[in-house]
Design a protein around this motif. Structure first.
Motif, PDB file in Angstrom:
ATOM      1  N   ARG A 115     -18.872  30.151  23.174  1.00  0.00           N
ATOM      2  CA  ARG A 115     -20.187  30.749  22.906  1.00  0.00           C
ATOM      3  C   ARG A 115     -21.408  30.850  24.175  1.00  0.00           C
ATOM      4  N   ARG A 116     -20.974  29.941  25.063  1.00  0.00           N
ATOM      5  CA  ARG A 116     -21.698  30.089  26.191  1.00  0.00           C
ATOM      6  C   ARG A 116     -21.453  31.413  26.890  1.00  0.00           C
ATOM      7  N   ALA A 117     -20.062  31.879  26.890  1.00  0.00           N
ATOM      8  CA  ALA A 117     -19.947  33.083  27.646  1.00  0.00           C
ATOM      9  C   ALA A 117     -20.758  34.375  26.782  1.00  0.00           C
ATOM     10  N   ALA A 118     -20.798  34.321  25.456  1.00  0.00           N
ATOM     11  CA  ALA A 118     -21.354  35.119  24.465  1.00  0.00           C
ATOM     12  C   ALA A 118     -22.436  35.195  24.670  1.00  0.00           C
ATOM     13  N   ALA A 119     -23.284  34.308  25.121  1.00  0.00           N
ATOM     14  CA  ALA A 119     -24.639  34.309  25.212  1.00  0.00           C
ATOM     15  C   ALA A 119     -25.189  35.021  26.531  1.00  0.00           C
ATOM     16  N   ARG A 120     -24.337  35.243  27.417  1.00  0.00           N
ATOM     17  CA  ARG A 120     -24.843  35.703  28.789  1.00  0.00           C
ATOM     18  C   ARG A 120     -25.336  37.181  28.473  1.00  0.00           C
ATOM     19  N   ARG A 121     -26.227  37.485  29.405  1.00  0.00           N
ATOM     20  CA  ARG A 121     -27.038  38.947  29.308  1.00  0.00           C
ATOM     21  C   ARG A 121     -27.339  39.321  30.585  1.00  0.00           C
ATOM     22  N   LEU A 122     -27.244  40.780  30.516  1.00  0.00           N
ATOM     23  CA  LEU A 122     -27.834  41.433  31.784  1.00  0.00           C
ATOM     24  C   LEU A 122     -29.211  42.303  31.288  1.00  0.00           C
ATOM     25  N   HIS A 123     -30.254  41.842  31.705  1.00  0.00           N
ATOM     26  CA  HIS A 123     -31.530  42.473  31.133  1.00  0.00           C
ATOM     27  C   HIS A 123     -31.994  43.397  32.274  1.00  0.00           C
ATOM     28  N   PRO A 173     -35.426  36.793  25.032  1.00  0.00           N
ATOM     29  CA  PRO A 173     -35.920  35.555  24.720  1.00  0.00           C
ATOM     30  C   PRO A 173     -37.381  35.302  25.583  1.00  0.00           C
ATOM     31  N   ASP A 174     -37.911  34.429  24.901  1.00  0.00           N
ATOM     32  CA  ASP A 174     -39.041  33.942  25.495  1.00  0.00           C
ATOM     33  C   ASP A 174     -39.238  33.468  27.078  1.00  0.00           C
ATOM     34  N   ASP A 175     -38.086  32.831  27.661  1.00  0.00           N
ATOM     35  CA  ASP A 175     -38.261  32.479  28.659  1.00  0.00           C
ATOM     36  C   ASP A 175     -37.764  33.544  29.816  1.00  0.00           C
ATOM     37  N   VAL A 176     -36.969  34.698  29.313  1.00  0.00           N
ATOM     38  CA  VAL A 176     -36.660  35.782  29.938  1.00  0.00           C
ATOM     39  C   VAL A 176     -37.878  36.534  30.304  1.00  0.00           C
ATOM     40  N   GLU A 225     -30.223  38.341  35.268  1.00  0.00           N
ATOM     41  CA  GLU A 225     -28.961  38.081  34.793  1.00  0.00           C
ATOM     42  C   GLU A 225     -28.972  36.656  34.088  1.00  0.00           C
ATOM     43  N   ILE A 226     -28.355  36.330  33.179  1.00  0.00           N
ATOM     44  CA  ILE A 226     -28.118  35.028  32.860  1.00  0.00           C
ATOM     45  C   ILE A 226     -26.696  34.482  32.765  1.00  0.00           C
ATOM     46  N   ASP A 227     -26.568  33.428  33.899  1.00  0.00           N
ATOM     47  CA  ASP A 227     -25.293  33.076  34.208  1.00  0.00           C
ATOM     48  C   ASP A 227     -24.637  32.246  33.216  1.00  0.00           C
ATOM     49  N   HIS A 228     -23.231  31.692  33.347  1.00  0.00           N
ATOM     50  CA  HIS A 228     -22.350  30.947  32.649  1.00  0.00           C
ATOM     51  C   HIS A 228     -23.207  29.633  32.059  1.00  0.00           C
ATOM     52  N   ALA A 229     -24.114  29.078  32.813  1.00  0.00           N
ATOM     53  CA  ALA A 229     -24.799  27.977  32.759  1.00  0.00           C
ATOM     54  C   ALA A 229     -26.271  28.209  31.675  1.00  0.00           C
ATOM     55  N   GLY A 230     -26.409  29.535  31.508  1.00  0.00           N
ATOM     56  CA  GLY A 230     -27.561  29.810  30.578  1.00  0.00           C
ATOM     57  C   GLY A 230     -28.683  29.960  31.772  1.00  0.00           C
ATOM     58  N   VAL A 231     -28.654  30.120  32.970  1.00  0.00           N
ATOM     59  CA  VAL A 231     -29.646  29.854  33.946  1.00  0.00           C
ATOM     60  C   VAL A 231     -29.997  31.320  34.289  1.00  0.00           C
ATOM     61  N   PRO A 232     -31.298  31.703  34.007  1.00  0.00           N
ATOM     62  CA  PRO A 232     -31.594  33.263  34.725  1.00  0.00           C
ATOM     63  C   PRO A 232     -32.220  33.435  35.974  1.00  0.00           C
ATOM     64  N   ALA A 233     -31.741  34.586  36.528  1.00  0.00           N
ATOM     65  CA  ALA A 233     -32.198  34.842  37.995  1.00  0.00           C
ATOM     66  C   ALA A 233     -32.573  36.216  37.780  1.00  0.00           C
ATOM     67  N   ALA A 234     -33.720  36.529  38.630  1.00  0.00           N
ATOM     68  CA  ALA A 234     -34.380  37.742  38.477  1.00  0.00           C
ATOM     69  C   ALA A 234     -34.335  38.376  39.858  1.00  0.00           C
ATOM     70  N   PHE A 235     -34.178  39.806  39.802  1.00  0.00           N
ATOM     71  CA  PHE A 235     -33.931  40.569  41.269  1.00  0.00           C
ATOM     72  C   PHE A 235     -35.037  41.729  40.927  1.00  0.00           C
ATOM     73  N   ARG A 236     -35.507  42.069  42.160  1.00  0.00           N
ATOM     74  CA  ARG A 236     -36.618  43.277  42.078  1.00  0.00           C
ATOM     75  C   ARG A 236     -35.779  44.406  42.841  1.00  0.00           C
TER      76      ARG A 236
END
Length: 243
Positions: free
Chosen positions: A68-76, A6-9, A84-95
């Motif tokens: 649907r919310r669980a199905a939308a989670r991703r690990l990029h 997605p664009d936000d990711v 990682e996209i959590d259960h609320a749809g919030v992404p967090a980045a880790f280097r």
């Protein structure tokens, strides 16, 4: 797996300098029989025992098969880290070069028969962000070791330089420097005195030469960046032996 992000990711990855996108891991969906079993237990539970039925319903709604919310989670995964996209749809980045990860792998048995393996990777960011990545995602036996390998690969050179300059590194209760290893209870030993380093049933065992019992043992789940720690120990023991 999927290729498009997605664009936000993509924007977050660019802001964090994560580089090129490598792959995306999707939630693990239950098979047909497991899904039918969930539905059956929910219906029976609600019809006969309300609380158990509600419990099964709650568990089902946490899975990507029913949510649907669980199905939308991703690990990029990216070249320099992950999002990682959590259960609320919030992404967090880790280097990779600043990530601290704790690994816990548990084996479950029933009557001596192995029935399941549980995976938990707890990611810590320097700003205090914490994410727990579980085998909710497909292929944990693949992405779990990959996280550890990337952290070790990115952080090992800098840590070796710190040790060469006389620094000390800590991994939980274990301290490492260029001369040896130490723990609060056992004190310090030199690398020449460490005869063996091994992992047995989720426990790291350090054995001192001439001793039948282990000098120190620590659960792997309590050692941050475990693969990085092992890589450092291996390199320090090797260079010490070569002198």
């Amino acid at each position: 797996m999927e290729d498009r992000i997605p664009d936000d990711v993509a924007a977050l990855a660019a802001a964090e300098g994560l580089g090129r996108h490598r792959l995306t891991i999707l939630p693990k969906r239950h098979g047909f029989l497991m899904t039918c079993n969930f539905v059956f237990m929910i219906l029976v539970g609600l019809a006969c025992f309300v609380l158990p039925g509600l419990w099964f319903l709650r568990q089902a709604l946490r899975t990507p098969n029913f949510s649907r919310r669980a199905a939308a989670r991703r690990l990029h995964f990216f070249e320099a880290g992950l999002i990682e996209i959590d259960h609320a749809g919030v992404p967090a980045a880790f280097r990779w070069d600043s990530l601290t990860v704790l690994q816990e792998i548990t084996e479950s048995y029933v009557n001596g028969i192995h029935v399941a393996t549980g995976y938990r990777y707890t990611l810590h960011k320097q700003d205090g962000t914490v994410r727990k990545i579980l085998n909710f995602y497909a292929e944990p036996e693949r992405w779990g070791p990959f996280i550890q390998q990337e952290v070790a690969g990115f952080q090992l050179p800098g840590m070796l330089r710190m040790l060469a300059e006389g620094g000390t590194l800590t991994f939980g209760e274990i301290s490492v420097n260029r001369t040896g290893v130490a723990t609060p209870r056992r004190g310090a030993v030199t690398w020449q005195e460490i005869e063996d380093v091994r992992v047995n049933n989720g426990v790291l065992v350090l054995k001192k030469a001439g001793k039948s019992l282990s000098w120190s043992s620590r659960k792997v789940k309590d050692i941050p960046n475990f693969l990085l720690f092992l890589s450092l120990v291996d390199e320090l023991r090797r260079t010490t032996a070569a002198r």
